[in-house]
Motif scaffolding. Structure first.
Motif, short mmCIF file in Angstrom:
data_model
loop_
_atom_site.label_atom_id
_atom_site.label_comp_id
_atom_site.label_asym_id
_atom_site.label_seq_id
_atom_site.Cartn_x
_atom_site.Cartn_y
_atom_site.Cartn_z
N UNK A 58 4.99 28.62 2.65
CA UNK A 58 5.69 29.27 3.96
C UNK A 58 7.09 28.59 4.21
N UNK A 59 7.34 27.38 3.73
CA UNK A 59 8.75 26.77 3.61
C UNK A 59 9.56 27.45 2.76
N UNK A 60 9.04 28.00 1.61
CA UNK A 60 9.77 28.85 0.44
C UNK A 60 9.81 30.04 1.18
N UNK A 61 9.00 30.65 1.74
CA UNK A 61 9.17 32.00 2.53
C UNK A 61 10.45 31.87 3.24
N UNK A 62 10.42 30.76 4.10
CA UNK A 62 11.63 30.90 5.11
C UNK A 62 13.00 30.61 4.39
N UNK A 63 12.93 29.66 3.32
CA UNK A 63 14.06 29.61 2.49
C UNK A 63 14.75 30.97 1.71
N UNK A 105 14.80 22.99 6.18
CA UNK A 105 14.07 23.30 5.46
C UNK A 105 14.17 22.72 3.90
N UNK A 106 15.38 22.78 3.52
CA UNK A 106 15.55 21.80 2.23
C UNK A 106 15.30 20.59 2.35
N UNK A 107 15.47 19.96 3.25
CA UNK A 107 15.28 18.60 3.45
C UNK A 107 13.79 18.20 3.24
#
Length: 112
Positions: A8-13, A106-108
């Motif tokens: 999900x974090x990668x979906x956001x990114x 998100x990157x952090x």
């Protein structure tokens, strides 16, 4: 970190990168954005994706802290359920002022 949360974090990114791609660097002004229906819909769709992914993350892992997560989820809900009251000014403001901060967070979290 749970594998679903990572996805999900990668979906956001990904959604953030798509928005950047749609708007380009200094290619779009607010006036241009207002006149470009395709870009507006693409940006709104990606904000929906960001909001849904954040909602899932918040429900799954309370230890992950993202600034204004609730407001982002609320914006997603407004775009979907209150589509007739979505303001170009508000969306543009989110894109210009809030999404760059979200991208850094998100990157952090992902360690990138």
């Amino acid at each position: 970190m749970d594998n679903n949360v990572r996805v999900w974090l990668y979906d956001i990114l990904n959604a953030l990168q798509e928005i950047d791609g749609f708007l380009g660097v200094d290619q779009f002004s607010f006036a241009t954005y207002q006149q470009d229906l395709r870009t507006k819909r693409a940006v709104e769709r990606n904000i929906e994706i960001i909001g849904e992914a954040l909602n899932r993350i918040c429900l799954c892992d309370e230890t992950i802290i993202i600034s204004h997560a609730r407001k982002i989820v609320d914006t997603r809900n407004r775009i979907i359920h209150g589509y007739d009251s979505v303001s170009d000014e508000i969306i543009w403001s989110i894109v210009i002022y809030h999404l760059p901060i979200l991208k850094i967070e998100i990157e952090e979290i992902l360690g990138e």
